[in-house]
Design a protein around this motif. Sequence first.
Motif, PDB file in Angstrom:
ATOM      1  N   GLN A 106      48.507  26.016  75.561  1.00 37.53           N
ATOM      2  CA  GLN A 106      48.613  25.532  76.950  1.00 37.53           C
ATOM      3  C   GLN A 106      47.291  25.540  77.710  1.00 37.53           C
ATOM      4  OE1 GLN A 106      51.996  27.685  78.662  1.00 37.53           O
ATOM      5  NE2 GLN A 106      53.238  25.861  78.321  1.00 37.53           N
ATOM      6  N   SER A 107      46.432  26.514  77.430  1.00 37.54           N
ATOM      7  CA  SER A 107      45.183  26.599  78.196  1.00 37.54           C
ATOM      8  C   SER A 107      44.266  25.397  77.936  1.00 37.54           C
ATOM      9  CB  SER A 107      44.441  27.897  77.883  1.00 37.54           C
ATOM     10  OG  SER A 107      44.136  27.945  76.510  1.00 37.54           O
ATOM     11  N   GLN A 108      44.590  24.616  76.898  1.00 40.19           N
ATOM     12  CA  GLN A 108      43.775  23.411  76.632  1.00 40.19           C
ATOM     13  C   GLN A 108      44.304  22.193  77.380  1.00 40.19           C
ATOM     14  OE1 GLN A 108      43.957  23.139  72.365  1.00 40.19           O
ATOM     15  NE2 GLN A 108      42.771  25.009  72.069  1.00 40.19           N
ATOM     16  N   HIS A 109      45.348  22.410  78.194  1.00 31.67           N
ATOM     17  CA  HIS A 109      46.006  21.256  78.816  1.00 31.67           C
ATOM     18  C   HIS A 109      46.149  21.377  80.330  1.00 31.67           C
ATOM     19  CE1 HIS A 109      46.869  19.547  74.898  1.00 31.67           C
ATOM     20  NE2 HIS A 109      47.114  20.792  74.508  1.00 31.67           N
ATOM     21  N   PHE A 110      45.231  22.111  80.955  1.00 30.71           N
ATOM     22  CA  PHE A 110      45.319  22.246  82.409  1.00 30.71           C
ATOM     23  C   PHE A 110      45.243  20.877  83.103  1.00 30.71           C
ATOM     24  CE2 PHE A 110      44.199  26.818  81.750  1.00 30.71           C
ATOM     25  CZ  PHE A 110      45.299  27.347  82.391  1.00 30.71           C
ATOM     26  N   ASP A 111      44.519  19.921  82.501  1.00 29.37           N
ATOM     27  CA  ASP A 111      44.424  18.576  83.098  1.00 29.37           C
ATOM     28  C   ASP A 111      45.797  17.893  83.148  1.00 29.37           C
ATOM     29  OD1 ASP A 111      41.775  18.978  83.286  1.00 29.37           O
ATOM     30  OD2 ASP A 111      41.171  17.525  81.749  1.00 29.37           O
ATOM     31  N   ASP A 112      46.567  18.094  82.087  1.00 31.70           N
ATOM     32  CA  ASP A 112      47.926  17.523  82.043  1.00 31.70           C
ATOM     33  C   ASP A 112      48.764  18.068  83.192  1.00 31.70           C
ATOM     34  OD1 ASP A 112      47.279  16.505  79.587  1.00 31.70           O
ATOM     35  OD2 ASP A 112      49.165  17.127  78.632  1.00 31.70           O
ATOM     36  N   LEU A 133      56.346  24.799  85.459  1.00 32.62           N
ATOM     37  CA  LEU A 133      55.789  23.451  85.359  1.00 32.62           C
ATOM     38  C   LEU A 133      55.301  23.150  83.944  1.00 32.62           C
ATOM     39  CD1 LEU A 133      54.558  21.184  87.695  1.00 32.62           C
ATOM     40  CD2 LEU A 133      52.597  21.839  86.323  1.00 32.62           C
ATOM     41  N   SER A 134      54.531  24.080  83.375  1.00 35.05           N
ATOM     42  CA  SER A 134      53.930  23.786  82.068  1.00 35.05           C
ATOM     43  C   SER A 134      54.982  23.742  80.962  1.00 35.05           C
ATOM     44  CB  SER A 134      52.795  24.756  81.740  1.00 35.05           C
ATOM     45  OG  SER A 134      53.098  26.034  82.146  1.00 35.05           O
ATOM     46  N   VAL A 135      55.969  24.611  81.037  1.00 32.00           N
ATOM     47  CA  VAL A 135      56.967  24.625  79.963  1.00 32.00           C
ATOM     48  C   VAL A 135      57.818  23.347  80.011  1.00 32.00           C
ATOM     49  CG1 VAL A 135      58.991  25.776  81.006  1.00 32.00           C
ATOM     50  CG2 VAL A 135      58.316  26.376  78.721  1.00 32.00           C
ATOM     51  N   THR A 136      58.145  22.902  81.203  1.00 29.91           N
ATOM     52  CA  THR A 136      58.968  21.694  81.326  1.00 29.91           C
ATOM     53  C   THR A 136      58.178  20.480  80.829  1.00 29.91           C
ATOM     54  OG1 THR A 136      60.037  22.653  83.259  1.00 29.91           O
ATOM     55  CG2 THR A 136      60.331  20.293  82.934  1.00 29.91           C
ATOM     56  N   HIS A 137      56.924  20.439  81.217  1.00 24.38           N
ATOM     57  CA  HIS A 137      56.090  19.309  80.792  1.00 24.38           C
ATOM     58  C   HIS A 137      55.858  19.328  79.277  1.00 24.38           C
ATOM     59  CE1 HIS A 137      53.205  16.136  80.960  1.00 24.38           C
ATOM     60  NE2 HIS A 137      52.325  16.884  80.321  1.00 24.38           N
ATOM     61  N   LEU A 171      65.835  34.139  80.136  1.00 20.60           N
ATOM     62  CA  LEU A 171      65.248  32.951  80.774  1.00 20.60           C
ATOM     63  C   LEU A 171      66.303  31.908  81.135  1.00 20.60           C
ATOM     64  CD1 LEU A 171      61.961  32.659  78.699  1.00 20.60           C
ATOM     65  CD2 LEU A 171      62.154  33.083  81.152  1.00 20.60           C
ATOM     66  N   PHE A 172      67.552  32.318  81.057  1.00 17.74           N
ATOM     67  CA  PHE A 172      68.648  31.368  81.328  1.00 17.74           C
ATOM     68  C   PHE A 172      68.488  30.699  82.697  1.00 17.74           C
ATOM     69  CE2 PHE A 172      72.840  29.984  82.541  1.00 17.74           C
ATOM     70  CZ  PHE A 172      73.381  29.505  81.365  1.00 17.74           C
ATOM     71  N   PHE A 173      68.216  31.507  83.718  1.00 17.43           N
ATOM     72  CA  PHE A 173      68.176  30.965  85.078  1.00 17.43           C
ATOM     73  C   PHE A 173      67.060  29.943  85.261  1.00 17.43           C
ATOM     74  CE2 PHE A 173      70.780  34.698  85.969  1.00 17.43           C
ATOM     75  CZ  PHE A 173      71.816  34.063  86.645  1.00 17.43           C
ATOM     76  N   ALA A 174      65.974  30.123  84.517  1.00 18.20           N
ATOM     77  CA  ALA A 174      64.845  29.198  84.647  1.00 18.20           C
ATOM     78  C   ALA A 174      65.296  27.760  84.372  1.00 18.20           C
ATOM     79  CB  ALA A 174      63.741  29.599  83.673  1.00 18.20           C
ATOM     80  N   SER A 175      66.302  27.611  83.523  1.00 16.70           N
ATOM     81  CA  SER A 175      66.741  26.261  83.151  1.00 16.70           C
ATOM     82  C   SER A 175      67.311  25.491  84.340  1.00 16.70           C
ATOM     83  CB  SER A 175      67.776  26.343  82.025  1.00 16.70           C
ATOM     84  OG  SER A 175      67.194  27.030  80.942  1.00 16.70           O
ATOM     85  N   HIS A 176      67.818  26.216  85.349  1.00 18.79           N
ATOM     86  CA  HIS A 176      68.315  25.528  86.553  1.00 18.79           C
ATOM     87  C   HIS A 176      67.166  24.743  87.206  1.00 18.79           C
ATOM     88  CE1 HIS A 176      72.348  27.347  86.999  1.00 18.79           C
ATOM     89  NE2 HIS A 176      71.810  28.387  86.376  1.00 18.79           N
ATOM     90  N   LEU A 177      66.021  25.372  87.244  1.00 21.94           N
ATOM     91  CA  LEU A 177      64.853  24.737  87.860  1.00 21.94           C
ATOM     92  C   LEU A 177      64.249  23.676  86.933  1.00 21.94           C
ATOM     93  CD1 LEU A 177      62.642  24.558  89.995  1.00 21.94           C
ATOM     94  CD2 LEU A 177      61.578  26.575  88.963  1.00 21.94           C
ATOM     95  N   HIS A 178      64.178  23.988  85.648  1.00 21.23           N
ATOM     96  CA  HIS A 178      63.592  23.046  84.702  1.00 21.23           C
ATOM     97  C   HIS A 178      64.393  21.740  84.685  1.00 21.23           C
ATOM     98  CE1 HIS A 178      61.741  26.726  82.457  1.00 21.23           C
ATOM     99  NE2 HIS A 178      61.434  26.662  83.730  1.00 21.23           N
ATOM    100  N   ARG A 179      65.703  21.890  84.841  1.00 19.87           N
ATOM    101  CA  ARG A 179      66.557  20.691  84.842  1.00 19.87           C
ATOM    102  C   ARG A 179      66.203  19.785  86.028  1.00 19.87           C
ATOM    103  NH1 ARG A 179      67.868  16.811  84.513  1.00 19.87           N
ATOM    104  NH2 ARG A 179      69.854  15.756  84.195  1.00 19.87           N
ATOM    105  N   LEU A 180      65.915  20.399  87.168  1.00 25.08           N
ATOM    106  CA  LEU A 180      65.529  19.606  88.347  1.00 25.08           C
ATOM    107  C   LEU A 180      64.174  18.937  88.121  1.00 25.08           C
ATOM    108  CD1 LEU A 180      65.898  18.714  91.321  1.00 25.08           C
ATOM    109  CD2 LEU A 180      64.755  20.841  91.992  1.00 25.08           C
ATOM    110  N   LEU A 181      63.227  19.676  87.570  1.00 25.10           N
ATOM    111  CA  LEU A 181      61.904  19.093  87.318  1.00 25.10           C
ATOM    112  C   LEU A 181      62.019  17.917  86.344  1.00 25.10           C
ATOM    113  CD1 LEU A 181      59.706  22.340  87.100  1.00 25.10           C
ATOM    114  CD2 LEU A 181      59.835  20.712  89.003  1.00 25.10           C
ATOM    115  N   GLN A 182      62.862  18.075  85.329  1.00 24.78           N
ATOM    116  CA  GLN A 182      63.073  16.971  84.374  1.00 24.78           C
ATOM    117  C   GLN A 182      63.590  15.736  85.100  1.00 24.78           C
ATOM    118  OE1 GLN A 182      65.949  18.960  81.976  1.00 24.78           O
ATOM    119  NE2 GLN A 182      64.433  20.183  80.868  1.00 24.78           N
ATOM    120  N   GLU A 183      64.515  15.961  86.001  1.00 27.73           N
ATOM    121  CA  GLU A 183      65.118  14.837  86.734  1.00 27.73           C
ATOM    122  C   GLU A 183      64.066  14.119  87.582  1.00 27.73           C
ATOM    123  OE1 GLU A 183      68.106  13.538  86.804  1.00 27.73           O
ATOM    124  OE2 GLU A 183      68.292  12.572  88.771  1.00 27.73           O
ATOM    125  N   ILE A 184      63.285  14.898  88.315  1.00 27.31           N
ATOM    126  CA  ILE A 184      62.283  14.297  89.212  1.00 27.31           C
ATOM    127  C   ILE A 184      61.214  13.564  88.417  1.00 27.31           C
ATOM    128  CG2 ILE A 184      60.455  14.851  90.857  1.00 27.31           C
ATOM    129  CD1 ILE A 184      62.072  17.309  91.635  1.00 27.31           C
TER     130      ILE A 184
END
Length: 279
Positions: A74-80, A195-199, A215-228
């Motif tokens: 991930q540290s090689q992809h801060f630009d992404d 942000l980075s895990v969803t991307h 990490l179950f709860f994180a998926s609630h947020l990741h699902r929204l980021l995927q949608e947007i």
Amino acid sequence: MTTITRFAPSPTGYLHLGHAASALFCAKQAGAQGRFLLRIEDIDQTRVRPEFVDAIYEDLSWLGLSWEKPVRVQSQHFDDYQMVLDRLGDMGLLYPCFCTRKEIQTEVARIANAPHGPDGVLYPGTCRHCTVDERKDRIAAGESYALRLDMTRAIKQATGPLFWYDRKAGKQHATPEIFGDVVLARKETPTSYHLSVTHDDHIQAINLITRGEDLFFASHLHRLLQEILGYDVPEYHHHGLLTGADGKRFAKRDRAKTLRSMREEGISPDAICNQVTGI
Ligand code: GLU
């Protein structure tokens, strides 16, 4: 469809039995026909150490696992991640937050029954109300800030209720509002886990995310980021967490339980594999 899974450890310590359980579970879900990827989640440059990265490769190979190369680090992809932040910013979904932890605590203490989310107390929204000029002035003055998601606006972007399918827990209705205006980037770490895990899961075409149920709860947020962001929705399998004889889950600080210490004691990889099945 080919199953594509990933194991995504953070190199902030040596791997322990819990990691072995998770990695083996993930590889098993990919199966012989699927693809098993490894990703190094090292965005927190204050906590990662290169020797822990080397140890991840070494310990997982010792367990008998193999994965596709090159490994995404991930540290090689801060630009992404910056590009994703720019997209969210252009949609008007981010705002700079100048509050210190102390200021947030003081503000929250004034609120009766301040709401809590999976990561603790919800941000009270102080900086959401700053004017455009105030934001510009404070940034120009060199004040440190984090970027927060304007949760109410973000949810309005969704075309309807959001769901995901978890192979263990079944169909889930995503309620990202439990996170409030979550931080998506900080000055010292210009991205965030969410942000980075969803991307990355999108970029790597992961279609089955396996990870611990912590990490179950994180998926609630990741699902929204995927949608947007218009990303495909993977399936999930949040597996149970391995616990020791004392009933507590394995943690990095518990040095005795690292895979390398077990290896040094002469324990075989097969013995480990047998010990960690059934999560
Ligand atoms: N890097 C995270 C961790 O080590 C796991 C991320 C994930 O699987 O989504 O806890």
